[in-house]
Enzyme design. Sequence first.
Site, mmCIF file in Angstrom:
data_model
loop_
_atom_site.group_PDB
_atom_site.id
_atom_site.type_symbol
_atom_site.label_atom_id
_atom_site.label_comp_id
_atom_site.label_asym_id
_atom_site.label_seq_id
_atom_site.Cartn_x
_atom_site.Cartn_y
_atom_site.Cartn_z
ATOM 1 N N CYS A 173 0.723 -1.253 0.157
ATOM 2 C CA CYS A 173 0.029 0.067 -0.035
ATOM 3 C C CYS A 173 0.966 1.216 -0.004
ATOM 4 C CB CYS A 173 -0.867 -0.111 1.328
ATOM 5 S SG CYS A 173 -2.045 -1.581 1.265
ATOM 6 N N HIS A 313 -2.139 8.127 6.056
ATOM 7 C CA HIS A 313 -2.551 6.725 5.431
ATOM 8 C C HIS A 313 -4.116 6.419 6.005
ATOM 9 C CE1 HIS A 313 -1.522 3.089 3.455
ATOM 10 N NE2 HIS A 313 -1.799 2.368 4.777
ATOM 11 N N GLU A 324 -0.652 5.425 13.389
ATOM 12 C CA GLU A 324 -0.397 6.632 12.841
ATOM 13 C C GLU A 324 -0.591 8.034 13.693
ATOM 14 O OE1 GLU A 324 -0.837 8.666 8.562
ATOM 15 O OE2 GLU A 324 -2.472 7.129 9.020
ATOM 16 N N LYS A 345 -9.295 8.158 2.495
ATOM 17 C CA LYS A 345 -9.724 6.924 2.167
ATOM 18 C C LYS A 345 -11.430 6.754 2.978
ATOM 19 C CE LYS A 345 -5.510 4.210 2.655
ATOM 20 N NZ LYS A 345 -4.533 5.383 2.441
ATOM 21 N N PHE A 409 1.995 -3.238 4.087
ATOM 22 C CA PHE A 409 2.092 -4.782 4.562
ATOM 23 C C PHE A 409 3.897 -4.921 4.487
ATOM 24 C CE2 PHE A 409 -2.329 -6.670 4.164
ATOM 25 C CZ PHE A 409 -2.501 -6.124 5.199
#
Length: 422
Positions: A173, A313, A324, A345, A409
């Site tokens: 990602c 993120h 985060e 997101k 990941f």
Amino acid sequence: MEDVVRATQRTGRNRPVAITGIGVISPIGTGTGEFWKALKEGKSGIRRVTRFDPSPFPTQIAGEVDFDPNQYLDRREARKMDRFVQFAVVASRMAMEDAGISGKFDPDRSGVIFGTGIGGITTLVEQEEVFRQKGPDRVSPFFIPMMIANMASGQVAIDLGLRGPIDTVVTACASGANAIGDAFEIIRRGDADVMVAGGTEAPLVPLAFAGFCSMKAMSVQNDLEEKASMPFDKRRDGFVMGEGAGALVLESLDHAVSRGARIYALVSGYGMSADAYHITAPSPNGEGAARAMSAAIRDAGLVPGDIDYINAHGTSTPANDVNETQSVKKVFGERAYHIPVSSTKSMIGHLLGAAGAVETIATIMAVYEGVIPPTINYEEPDPECDLDYVVDGARRAPVRAALKNSFGFGGQNACLVLRRYE
């Protein structure tokens, strides 16, 4: 003589890098104008999956793109491309057109870097079914060149005639952000004048859904649909998968200025780090992410106090959002509470390998227009996520420098600093 000229061009180190073109395909719109308008309005692109029957899966929602490749590509050529490659080619064409650079660049000093997380998984699944049902002699001769991850960069280079540096980034990602950062470095060190860079992903197939569902990584709040992606909210239970692509035209600043280009922003810093901790979980207390953030700010020649906005993120997973938040506090100290942080997101879902690129476009537009996109669906505060997440709609504010975070990941962290061009 030509070789001497090119050797001279390469001697310039640490050259400023401008962003002059943008192309985007997303669950909330295709094209920068449509995408940016929807972000500012806080619109969600999350719906029940329509590309396959989602009823057997715990997760039944996603950020799908309304995309007909035949509207943009020759039908015969489109059939030889996986969906993730189609996205990359179309987004790159948009970016080049937006930059107004046609006929104004040296093909030998212009290149491509695209990132993707899982590449041509649609083609892989389809051809595996052909193999099982009809036998090996019926597998398409285009199977391999459609599926392999580097074909996004390869097809973009072919389509646009870019003969300079080319590469493919696969860092889960963080791929899209890494691709932009790597392109920035190539221009900065003098090895190219122009780069097309971004990320692309088309993961919405049953097999990918099954894998992420088995990991319990995705939200199962299907009844909420457009409200299921809720970064930093206490009710969050996982990310919502999306698809799409983002492409940028990066140029050395002198190249852009010499041709009178519109400059959206400057890329001025790039930082990377490895958690070296776990295959999926982030390192405790945000330590790895914090090192990447600090590296990007330092690389830009700035200090934490210079950052006016952070595009997070912000996956809407229990672990990432706390981690985060902790990393932001590590880097910014008490000032962390006074810096706007938002996660796009919440509107488009998690585009995996394309996330870093599409979210960088949102960050660029925030710098360019002085408007910070919101985090939607934030209704129940989490005591462990206590920063300013821009939850009451888009916010008008001067953004002189912004930080974009992308984490993947394997503990792969990539951060970019974007600055306003005066």
